[in-house]
Design an enzyme around this catalytic site. Structure first.
Site, short mmCIF file in Angstrom:
data_model
loop_
_atom_site.label_atom_id
_atom_site.label_comp_id
_atom_site.label_asym_id
_atom_site.label_seq_id
_atom_site.Cartn_x
_atom_site.Cartn_y
_atom_site.Cartn_z
N LYS A 130 41.36 -8.78 -78.16
CA LYS A 130 42.73 -8.79 -77.62
C LYS A 130 42.84 -7.78 -76.52
O LYS A 130 42.28 -6.69 -76.60
CB LYS A 130 43.73 -8.42 -78.73
CG LYS A 130 43.94 -9.48 -79.77
CD LYS A 130 45.44 -9.69 -80.05
CE LYS A 130 45.67 -10.74 -81.10
NZ LYS A 130 45.78 -10.19 -82.45
N HIS A 133 48.24 -4.39 -74.50
CA HIS A 133 49.47 -4.53 -73.72
C HIS A 133 50.31 -3.28 -73.87
O HIS A 133 49.90 -2.34 -74.56
CB HIS A 133 50.23 -5.81 -74.08
CG HIS A 133 50.62 -5.90 -75.52
ND1 HIS A 133 51.57 -5.07 -76.07
CD2 HIS A 133 50.16 -6.69 -76.52
CE1 HIS A 133 51.69 -5.38 -77.34
NE2 HIS A 133 50.84 -6.33 -77.65
N HIS A 136 50.75 -1.05 -76.91
CA HIS A 136 49.73 -0.11 -77.41
C HIS A 136 49.77 1.25 -76.73
O HIS A 136 49.02 2.14 -77.08
CB HIS A 136 48.32 -0.69 -77.20
CG HIS A 136 48.08 -1.95 -77.94
ND1 HIS A 136 47.81 -3.13 -77.29
CD2 HIS A 136 48.09 -2.24 -79.24
CE1 HIS A 136 47.66 -4.09 -78.19
NE2 HIS A 136 47.83 -3.58 -79.38
#
Ligand code: ARG
Length: 569
Positions: A130, A133, A136
């Site tokens: 992942k 974005h 985080h």
């Protein structure tokens, strides 16, 4: 020097002399000193009604007697105003002592010696395959800052990235890769290529439901340690970590361990055996759970009906492993508040298992959500802001601003990098962590206001004054710092160590961010109202010491929140 403590000592001394019969228990501590609303009323005030009862005397009379027995003008002088003693501390002395403390210690200002204690910090903790974005951002920069703050205060701090590298989705990803993928395009396309494969698999699965078995089978192979499955999965993992490390490098962030969920695969037997032995595991709808009804929480899921472990099982194993291996005195989880319940359950289960430390040493350091220019992030609506994009844009925008503001700057790129990235980090650590953040470029990159660029600019201004002044060898005459504006700078500097301690106590880096802003603001006010290099060299020398101290403290404050301080801007 802690001026409050010094004045408090003075006060206690005077009280003991004036009232030798007073019970030591009634001696007022430093916290009883008030800061008067108007500086004409002194730097600290002591309200004497506190002693009225034990002394059986009227407050104004007490105040008068305290004033008569205050006899250390090198610390402060005292005046009686009705029931108060107002203390005016010796400004010259205060300046000398405060500056000496900062200039002796430099970057170690406000630090504490090693205390032999260990704190374990779980932060950033990304998921494999992942992209980062902006959701985080907080955990990453909060954890990093806390780690620096604890270290400054003498703790041994261990940073852990508890990777999300376990789950059935990885089986699906391998199945998709086997059908349509190849290494060349995955290496080139990175995480986005993996996501695309995953999405495609799900789309086709709608038409051919039996495809789900393929994903399950690959996941089973990962679980069983099948070499091919593991080899593919480990390459996915490498790819994600390579990408993440690029982001961490920009932010100046490191970890001591990347042991994530998969690491605990072979360490959960102990948890399950213990739970069984302690009669905590019960069967509910086929699954094995720990009942938490007595604590008004839903049950904590330990094993699914097919025997698979869960997120909580792994966190239980991780908590025990960390205790055994790091012998921590404190274990912090910097994770969004959405996981409040999860951590409450995990901590409670540990407590029920008999681990008392779970109650006192474990803490969920929760934080709010981030939205971007007024819009909440939503994967479903395709409104996602990736962290690498954000950091890239931050540098570009900072470069444009700086080319305009200071076209002659040497090494413009490096400065723009510090300013752009610093602006993002600073904005994230500006307010209490639990508050939601709305990120706006105009706000974060403003050179005026409570921003990274403002504080960095103030630091660079200090450095430029020092450079211009060159070496001044005269003994400093601190009477040059008796004015209110200089005293305000010194006061903010003297309050700084307390802000660091507060940040650690509350696990709240914004306390350091705020204190750094206060130093910068006070310095700028001084700078606009006073000339620094002027008149007698001995006075210039004193002012320059203050400039140097301000620059040191601002640099330290920025460093503790993980922001760089360029020499020139
Ligand atoms: N990977 C998880 C997530 O993205 C966060 C893990 C936090 N750490 C932990 N020990 N549970 O939600």
């Amino acid at each position: 020097m802690d001026i409050r403590l010094a004045v408090s000592d003075l006060l206690q001394e005077a009280i003991l002399k004036a009232f030798p019969a007073l019970d030591k228990e009634d001696l007022p501590g430093p916290e009883t000193l008030e800061i008067p609303p108007d500086s004409k009323l002194g730097d600290f005030a002591f309200p004497c009604f506190r002693l009225a009862k034990p002394l059986r005397m009227a407050p104004p009379r007490i105040a008068q007697m305290i004033v008569e027995h205050t006899d250390r003008p090198e610390v402060a002088t005292a005046e009686q105003v009705s029931g108060y003693v107002n203390f005016f501390f010796n400004r010259v002395n205060f300046a000398r002592n405060t500056l000496k403390d900062v200039l002796d210690k430099g970057p170690r200002y406000g630090s504490e010696p090693e205390n032999g204690k260990t704190v374990v910090l779980d932060y950033s903790s990304i998921n494999i395959a992942k992209r980062f974005h902006i959701g985080h951002l907080s955990t990453t920069v909060l954890g990093n800052s806390l780690r620096r703050i604890y270290t400054h205060l003498g703790w041994k701090a261990i940073g852990i990235n508890h990777l999300g590298d376990w789950g059935t989705q990885f089986g699906t990803m391998i199945a998709a890769f086997k059908r349509w993928g190849d290494w060349e395009s995955v290496e080139k396309g990175g995480i986005d290529a993996l996501t695309a494969l995953y999405v495609r698999f799900h789309e086709e699965e709608q038409k051919n439901p039996e495809m789900a078995d393929e994903g399950r089978a690959w996941f089973k192979r990962i679980e069983d340690g099948d070499p091919e499955a593991l080899a593919i999965f480990n390459r996915f993992k490498d790819l994600t970590l390579r990408y993440a490390k690029g982001v961490y490098e920009l932010l100046g962030i490191t970890f001591d361990s990347y042991n994530g969920e998969a690491f605990y695969n072979d360490k959960m037997g102990r948890v399950i055996d213990e739970l069984k032995a302690k009669n905590l595991l019960i069967q509910s709808e086929g699954a094995w759970v720990v009942d938490l009804e007595d604590y008004k929480m839903p049950p904590c899921l330990i094993l699914k009906s097919d025997g698979a472990t869960l997120y909580a099982t792994r966190d239980l194993a991780a908590a025990l492993w960390r205790k055994d291996n790091y012998h921590f005195d404190k274990s912090l989880y910097v994770v969004a508040y959405q996981q409040n319940l999860h951590f409450k359950q995990v901590f409670k289960v540990l407590e029920l298992m008999g681990y008392d430390w779970a109650k006192t040493q474990m803490e969920h350091v929760a934080y709010g959500m981030v939205s971007y220019e007024g819009r909440a992030m939503s994967t479903r609506e395709g409104h996602v802001v990736y962290l690498d994009d954000l950091l890239k844009r931050a540098q570009e925008k900072a470069l444009v601003i700086m080319q305009e503001k200071s076209p002659d700057l040497e090494d413009m790129e490096t400065a723009a990098r510090s300013v752009g990235i610093g602006a993002v980090v600073f904005a994230t650590l500006l307010n209490n962590r639990i508050k939601d953040i709305d990120f706006w470029w105009d706000r974060a990159l403003n050179f005026d206001g409570d921003t990274g660029p403002y504080v960095q600019y103030t630091h660079a201004r200090c450095r430029s004054v020092l450079k211009k002044a060159g070496e001044v060898t005269d003994a400093p005459d601190y009477t040059a710092l008796e004015n209110d504006e200089a005293q305000a700078v010194l006061r903010q500097i003297s309050l700084f160590p307390e802000a660091i301690r507060k940040a650690q106590e509350d696990n709240e880096p914004s306390s350091v961010t705020r204190a750094t802003i206060e130093v910068a603001k006070a310095f700028n006010k001084y700078y606009y109202e006073h000339r620094i290099i002027e008149g007698e060299p001995s006075k210039t020398a004193a002012r320059l010491e203050m400039v140097r101290a301000a620059s040191e403290v601002i640099r330290l404050g920025l460093d503790l929140i993980g922001v760089e301080a360029p020499e020139a801007m």
